[in-house]
Enzyme design. Structure first.
Site, PDB file in Angstrom:
ATOM      1  N   ASP A 134      18.804  31.441  74.981  1.00 49.59           N
ATOM      2  CA  ASP A 134      18.590  31.247  73.544  1.00 49.59           C
ATOM      3  C   ASP A 134      17.445  30.257  73.283  1.00 49.59           C
ATOM      4  O   ASP A 134      16.927  30.191  72.175  1.00 49.59           O
ATOM      5  CB  ASP A 134      19.861  30.676  72.893  1.00 49.59           C
ATOM      6  CG  ASP A 134      20.677  31.729  72.159  1.00 49.59           C
ATOM      7  OD1 ASP A 134      20.078  32.686  71.654  1.00 49.59           O
ATOM      8  OD2 ASP A 134      21.909  31.575  72.110  1.00 49.59           O
ATOM      9  N   GLN A 179      27.429  32.265  71.044  1.00 45.85           N
ATOM     10  CA  GLN A 179      27.108  32.713  69.688  1.00 45.85           C
ATOM     11  C   GLN A 179      27.433  31.607  68.678  1.00 45.85           C
ATOM     12  O   GLN A 179      28.520  31.036  68.699  1.00 45.85           O
ATOM     13  CB  GLN A 179      27.888  34.003  69.380  1.00 45.85           C
ATOM     14  CG  GLN A 179      27.514  34.658  68.064  1.00 45.85           C
ATOM     15  CD  GLN A 179      26.074  35.156  68.006  1.00 45.85           C
ATOM     16  OE1 GLN A 179      25.494  35.562  69.003  1.00 45.85           O
ATOM     17  NE2 GLN A 179      25.485  35.100  66.830  1.00 45.85           N
ATOM     18  N   LYS A 199      23.930  42.653  71.149  1.00 49.00           N
ATOM     19  CA  LYS A 199      23.316  41.995  72.309  1.00 49.00           C
ATOM     20  C   LYS A 199      23.798  42.666  73.596  1.00 49.00           C
ATOM     21  O   LYS A 199      23.007  42.916  74.512  1.00 49.00           O
ATOM     22  CB  LYS A 199      23.642  40.493  72.311  1.00 49.00           C
ATOM     23  CG  LYS A 199      22.864  39.730  71.228  1.00 49.00           C
ATOM     24  CD  LYS A 199      23.346  38.309  71.004  1.00 49.00           C
ATOM     25  CE  LYS A 199      22.585  37.695  69.825  1.00 49.00           C
ATOM     26  NZ  LYS A 199      22.987  36.328  69.503  1.00 49.00           N
TER      27      LYS A 199
HETATM   28  N1  GUN Z   1      23.542  32.689  65.443  1.00 45.01           N
HETATM   29  C1  GUN Z   1      22.538  33.074  64.622  1.00 45.01           C
HETATM   30  N2  GUN Z   1      21.420  33.306  65.338  1.00 45.01           N
HETATM   31  C2  GUN Z   1      21.728  33.053  66.632  1.00 45.01           C
HETATM   32  C3  GUN Z   1      20.978  33.137  67.847  1.00 45.01           C
HETATM   33  O1  GUN Z   1      19.793  33.467  67.894  1.00 45.01           O
HETATM   34  N3  GUN Z   1      21.670  32.803  68.970  1.00 45.01           N
HETATM   35  C4  GUN Z   1      22.974  32.432  68.952  1.00 45.01           C
HETATM   36  N4  GUN Z   1      23.539  32.117  70.099  1.00 45.01           N
HETATM   37  N5  GUN Z   1      23.679  32.351  67.845  1.00 45.01           N
HETATM   38  C5  GUN Z   1      23.058  32.663  66.692  1.00 45.01           C
END
Ligand code: GUN
Length: 282
Positions: free
Chosen positions: A119, A96, A52
């Site tokens: 998100d 996350q 990311k």
């Molecule tokens: N964990 C698994 N997929 C995601 C996501 O799309 N965003 C976040 N923040 N955590 C995750």
């Protein structure tokens, strides 16, 4: 033999479009910064977080990361989120998931300013999606829509079966497919006659979380099959929820794992970050 839906190529295309947009915004004096929070050192999460941050760098927005130890209290995490909510330089906040067991994920998600919730997990953004109002959309299902659209696969009037009902993927996926005028069925691990239901799908989206669960016997001839799953097998090789080799001869189009849905999630996160930079959301 199925056409391959190339998530790597399509995500690169989207990131290049965003890179251009960011350059234009910079000329207007608009910049962006994504705050990425990780609690603990889960290796899979560390890989996602790194990817990311790399994507931010590629499209030309700043990122700042907060790597907190696994014993961070919920209170400390909520305090950090409050600080980032008030920080004018930060326009996107991502925590996350999963979080350690002693932290209530819902409380954390609700603490994020919805205008910074890139998100798309905050109840305000989830509600906006359901009502057809503007807001951030969860990145993985938004990425699936882009994969289909950019591969020339129309959803209108089609039978679409979503296997999985999570808040992050299955539920928003169903709403987005409805928005594209598909006829949507949501199935899950407790669904009776799962095979018959899947076999009716023109578009089959699989997010059941079980390695290679869906084989050719679940798939209608010519169907588009989108595999959201990602697992590591005993030989450390990645595979999805779909048995790719078995399904390939039957399907009309299919996403590989890796290189299908995975890269699209990050591309759509970058899309949301760029959205959060524009004045309309500030
Ligand atoms: N964990 C698994 N997929 C995601 C996501 O799309 N965003 C976040 N923040 N955590 C995750």
């Amino acid at each position: 033999m199925a056409n391959l839906i190339d998530g790597k190529r399509i995500s690169a295309e989207i990131k290049d479009e965003l890179k251009e947009k960011v350059e234009k915004l910079k000329q207007q004096g608009i910049t962006g910064c994504l705050a990425v929070i990780q609690v603990g050192d889960d290796p899979a999460s560390s890989v996602y977080v790194r990817n990311k941050k790399r994507a931010c760098e590629y499209i030309g927005i700043e990122s700042c990361s907060y790597e907190l130890s696994g014993d961070t209290s919920q209170e400390q995490l909520l305090e950090l989120i409050q600080k980032l909510n008030q920080d004018k330089k930060i326009n996107g906040i991502l925590v996350q998931l999963p979080l350690p067991g002693h932290i209530d994920e819902n409380k954390v998600i609700e603490a994020i300013d919805p205008t910074k919730d890139v998100d798309g997990f905050h109840p305000q953004n989830v509600g906006a999606l359901l009502s057809g109002l503007p807001g951030f959309v969860s990145c993985t299902p938004a990425g699936v829509i882009q994969l289909l659209k950019r591969s020339g696969i129309s959803m209108e009037g089609k039978n679409c079966v979503v296997v999985g009902r999570s808040n992050i993927v299955g539920k928003p996926m169903a709403v987005l497919m409805l928005r594209e005028n598909a006829t949507v069925t949501v199935a899950h691990s407790k669904t009776q006659n799962l095979k018959q239901i899947c076999k009716c799908a023109d578009i089959l989206i699989v997010a059941i979380g079980k390695p290679k669960y869906i084989d050719a016997s679940y798939v209608k001839e010519g169907a588009a099959v989108i595999d959201v799953g990602i697992h590591r097998n005993a030989e450390n090789k990645l595979c999805g929820d779909v048995d790719f080799e078995d399904v390939c001869p039957v399907a009309g189009a299919i996403t590989p794992v890796p290189g299908g849905v995975g890269p699209m999630t990050i591309a759509m996160l970058m899309h949301n970050c760029v959205e959060s930079m524009t004045a309309a959301r500030a």
